[in-house]
Design a protein around this motif. Structure first.
Motif, PDB file in Angstrom:
ATOM      1  N   ASN A 207     -15.898  -0.418  -7.110  1.00 45.42           N
ATOM      2  CA  ASN A 207     -15.832   0.849  -7.855  1.00 45.42           C
ATOM      3  C   ASN A 207     -14.580   1.630  -7.497  1.00 45.42           C
ATOM      4  N   ILE A 208     -14.167   1.512  -6.236  1.00 46.90           N
ATOM      5  CA  ILE A 208     -12.974   2.196  -5.758  1.00 46.90           C
ATOM      6  C   ILE A 208     -12.128   1.210  -4.955  1.00 46.90           C
ATOM      7  N   VAL A 209     -10.831   1.168  -5.248  1.00 46.44           N
ATOM      8  CA  VAL A 209      -9.867   0.459  -4.408  1.00 46.44           C
ATOM      9  C   VAL A 209      -8.833   1.485  -3.970  1.00 46.44           C
ATOM     10  N   ALA A 210      -8.657   1.607  -2.655  1.00 52.36           N
ATOM     11  CA  ALA A 210      -7.776   2.645  -2.122  1.00 52.36           C
ATOM     12  C   ALA A 210      -6.831   2.057  -1.079  1.00 52.36           C
ATOM     13  N   SER A 211      -5.698   2.730  -0.907  1.00 47.25           N
ATOM     14  CA  SER A 211      -4.749   2.332   0.127  1.00 47.25           C
ATOM     15  C   SER A 211      -3.952   3.553   0.555  1.00 47.25           C
ATOM     16  N   SER A 212      -3.781   3.687   1.861  1.00 42.84           N
ATOM     17  CA  SER A 212      -3.074   4.849   2.397  1.00 42.84           C
ATOM     18  C   SER A 212      -2.027   4.422   3.418  1.00 42.84           C
ATOM     19  N   PHE A 213      -0.777   4.807   3.185  1.00 44.31           N
ATOM     20  CA  PHE A 213       0.341   4.532   4.102  1.00 44.31           C
ATOM     21  C   PHE A 213       0.540   3.035   4.361  1.00 44.31           C
ATOM     22  N   SER A 214       0.181   2.206   3.387  1.00 49.51           N
ATOM     23  CA  SER A 214       0.303   0.759   3.553  1.00 49.51           C
ATOM     24  C   SER A 214       1.370   0.155   2.649  1.00 49.51           C
ATOM     25  N   LEU A 215       1.612   0.780   1.512  1.00 50.19           N
ATOM     26  CA  LEU A 215       2.539   0.250   0.509  1.00 50.19           C
ATOM     27  C   LEU A 215       3.896  -0.111   1.112  1.00 50.19           C
ATOM     28  N   GLN A 216       4.380   0.704   2.030  1.00 49.29           N
ATOM     29  CA  GLN A 216       5.701   0.485   2.612  1.00 49.29           C
ATOM     30  C   GLN A 216       5.803  -0.841   3.375  1.00 49.29           C
ATOM     31  N   TYR A 217       4.671  -1.436   3.733  1.00 52.59           N
ATOM     32  CA  TYR A 217       4.661  -2.684   4.491  1.00 52.59           C
ATOM     33  C   TYR A 217       4.430  -3.911   3.612  1.00 52.59           C
ATOM     34  N   TRP A 218       4.131  -3.727   2.336  1.00 55.14           N
ATOM     35  CA  TRP A 218       3.805  -4.851   1.464  1.00 55.14           C
ATOM     36  C   TRP A 218       5.054  -5.652   1.127  1.00 55.14           C
ATOM     37  N   GLU A 219       4.957  -6.959   1.300  1.00 53.84           N
ATOM     38  CA  GLU A 219       6.082  -7.835   0.980  1.00 53.84           C
ATOM     39  C   GLU A 219       6.339  -7.879  -0.526  1.00 53.84           C
ATOM     40  N   ASP A 220       5.259  -7.823  -1.316  1.00 56.20           N
ATOM     41  CA  ASP A 220       5.382  -7.901  -2.773  1.00 56.20           C
ATOM     42  C   ASP A 220       4.426  -6.888  -3.416  1.00 56.20           C
ATOM     43  N   PRO A 221       4.845  -5.628  -3.582  1.00 56.75           N
ATOM     44  CA  PRO A 221       3.967  -4.603  -4.169  1.00 56.75           C
ATOM     45  C   PRO A 221       3.420  -4.975  -5.539  1.00 56.75           C
ATOM     46  N   LEU A 222       4.220  -5.641  -6.363  1.00 57.93           N
ATOM     47  CA  LEU A 222       3.756  -6.021  -7.698  1.00 57.93           C
ATOM     48  C   LEU A 222       2.535  -6.936  -7.606  1.00 57.93           C
TER      49      LEU A 222
ATOM     50  N   ASN B  25     -13.976  -2.263 -14.484  1.00 58.59           N
ATOM     51  CA  ASN B  25     -13.392  -1.626 -15.668  1.00 58.59           C
ATOM     52  C   ASN B  25     -13.626  -0.117 -15.664  1.00 58.59           C
ATOM     53  N   ALA B  26     -14.765   0.302 -15.144  1.00 60.16           N
ATOM     54  CA  ALA B  26     -15.057   1.736 -15.044  1.00 60.16           C
ATOM     55  C   ALA B  26     -14.732   2.274 -13.655  1.00 60.16           C
ATOM     56  N   GLY B  27     -14.114   1.433 -12.814  1.00 56.23           N
ATOM     57  CA  GLY B  27     -13.771   1.859 -11.462  1.00 56.23           C
ATOM     58  C   GLY B  27     -12.450   2.604 -11.407  1.00 56.23           C
ATOM     59  N   ARG B  28     -12.072   3.011 -10.220  1.00 52.14           N
ATOM     60  CA  ARG B  28     -10.859   3.796 -10.033  1.00 52.14           C
ATOM     61  C   ARG B  28     -10.102   3.321  -8.803  1.00 52.14           C
ATOM     62  N   PHE B  29      -8.772   3.531  -8.811  1.00 52.57           N
ATOM     63  CA  PHE B  29      -7.959   3.159  -7.655  1.00 52.57           C
ATOM     64  C   PHE B  29      -7.037   4.315  -7.276  1.00 52.57           C
ATOM     65  N   LEU B  30      -6.617   4.318  -6.022  1.00 53.55           N
ATOM     66  CA  LEU B  30      -5.682   5.328  -5.527  1.00 53.55           C
ATOM     67  C   LEU B  30      -4.847   4.718  -4.418  1.00 53.55           C
ATOM     68  N   ILE B  31      -3.532   4.779  -4.584  1.00 54.29           N
ATOM     69  CA  ILE B  31      -2.584   4.292  -3.576  1.00 54.29           C
ATOM     70  C   ILE B  31      -1.666   5.456  -3.222  1.00 54.29           C
ATOM     71  N   THR B  32      -1.575   5.776  -1.954  1.00 58.25           N
ATOM     72  CA  THR B  32      -0.743   6.906  -1.541  1.00 58.25           C
ATOM     73  C   THR B  32       0.158   6.512  -0.374  1.00 58.25           C
ATOM     74  N   ASP B  33       1.336   7.087  -0.337  1.00 54.07           N
ATOM     75  CA  ASP B  33       2.276   6.782   0.748  1.00 54.07           C
ATOM     76  C   ASP B  33       3.339   7.882   0.821  1.00 54.07           C
ATOM     77  N   LEU B  34       4.149   7.808   1.864  1.00 58.58           N
ATOM     78  CA  LEU B  34       5.288   8.699   2.001  1.00 58.58           C
ATOM     79  C   LEU B  34       6.310   8.381   0.910  1.00 58.58           C
ATOM     80  N   ARG B  35       7.122   9.368   0.554  1.00 57.38           N
ATOM     81  CA  ARG B  35       8.176   9.123  -0.429  1.00 57.38           C
ATOM     82  C   ARG B  35       9.538   9.045   0.264  1.00 57.38           C
ATOM     83  N   LYS B  36      10.302   8.058  -0.101  1.00 61.63           N
ATOM     84  CA  LYS B  36      11.597   7.799   0.538  1.00 61.63           C
ATOM     85  C   LYS B  36      12.583   8.942   0.324  1.00 61.63           C
ATOM     86  N   ASP B  37      12.459   9.625  -0.800  1.00 62.18           N
ATOM     87  CA  ASP B  37      13.396  10.694  -1.149  1.00 62.18           C
ATOM     88  C   ASP B  37      12.898  12.068  -0.701  1.00 62.18           C
TER      89      ASP B  37
END
Length: 203
Positions: free
Chosen positions: A88-103, A115-127
């Motif tokens: 129902n929920i897929v979440a990630s916090s401060f992990s994206l920066q370590y992913w070898e292949d984000p796509l 299909n009725a679930g939700r996701f949230l990915i959050t991380d620091l911004r480089k800029d």
């Protein structure tokens, strides 16, 4: 002032308004956000994965009692061992920066989210602005007496090297299979998240 984790939890709660959602966290790290998720969604089953086995070992050794309430698994977020459309929920916090292949991970998030679930990915911004970096360092030093603002600032700058700008994440997300999403900017980071549910018409 609300913490970043608390804001993320509030956003998830608004995005997914079902009782006791089944939750997957991708890239649990040392489990800081995982335990927040479990405390917020107390009756939900929380599954946390990380490709680094040392992170999972650290959690189980140092937080044994709390860890018993979560399902931990050593797994790659880009090739997770779960069937399609199960969470129902897929979440990630401060992990994206370590992913070898984000796509690849974004596509896997799409595959795993109902299909009725939700996701949230959050991380620091480089800029991130210089003033924001210094503010974060000063606030972090208040909560970490053993570190000076200067030490934290140096660590943060090193970490930002591998982070993404919101524009870069937007470009990757557009190439992915993710649907019905938005990027919400913050001065310190961003959220790549599902769009809120449309409210039923009152007519």
């Amino acid at each position: 002032m609300i913490s970043w984790y608390d804001e993320a939890l509030n956003r998830l709660n608004k995005l997914c308004n079902i009782n006791n959602p089944l939750i997957l966290e991708v890239g649990t790290g040392l489990g800081h956000f995982t335990f927040k998720l479990k405390a917020y969604f107390q009756e939900s089953r929380v599954v946390a994965i990380d490709i680094n086995s040392e992170n999972i070992k650290h959690i189980l050794l140092n937080n044994r009692v709390k860890a018993e309430k979560v399902n931990w698994l050593i797994a790659d977020g880009g090739c997770a061992p779960f069937r399609d459309k199960v969470f129902n929920i897929v979440a990630s916090s401060f992990s994206l920066q370590y992913w070898e292949d984000p796509l690849k991970v974004f596509n896997e998030v799409f595959r795993l989210t109902k299909n009725a679930g939700r996701f949230l990915i959050t991380d620091l911004r480089k800029d991130m602005k210089e003033s924001t970096i210094k503010k974060i360092a000063e606030l972090s030093a208040l909560n970490n007496p053993g570190a000076t603002p200067e030490e934290i600032e140096r660590f943060l700058r090193l970490r930002l090297i591998d982070c993404y700008t919101p524009k870069e994440v937007n470009k990757i997300a557009k190439k992915s299979r993710l649907k019905n999403w938005r990027i919400t900017n913050r001065e310190y980071g961003f959220y790549l998240e599902s769009l809120p549910r449309t409210q039923p018409s009152s007519k």
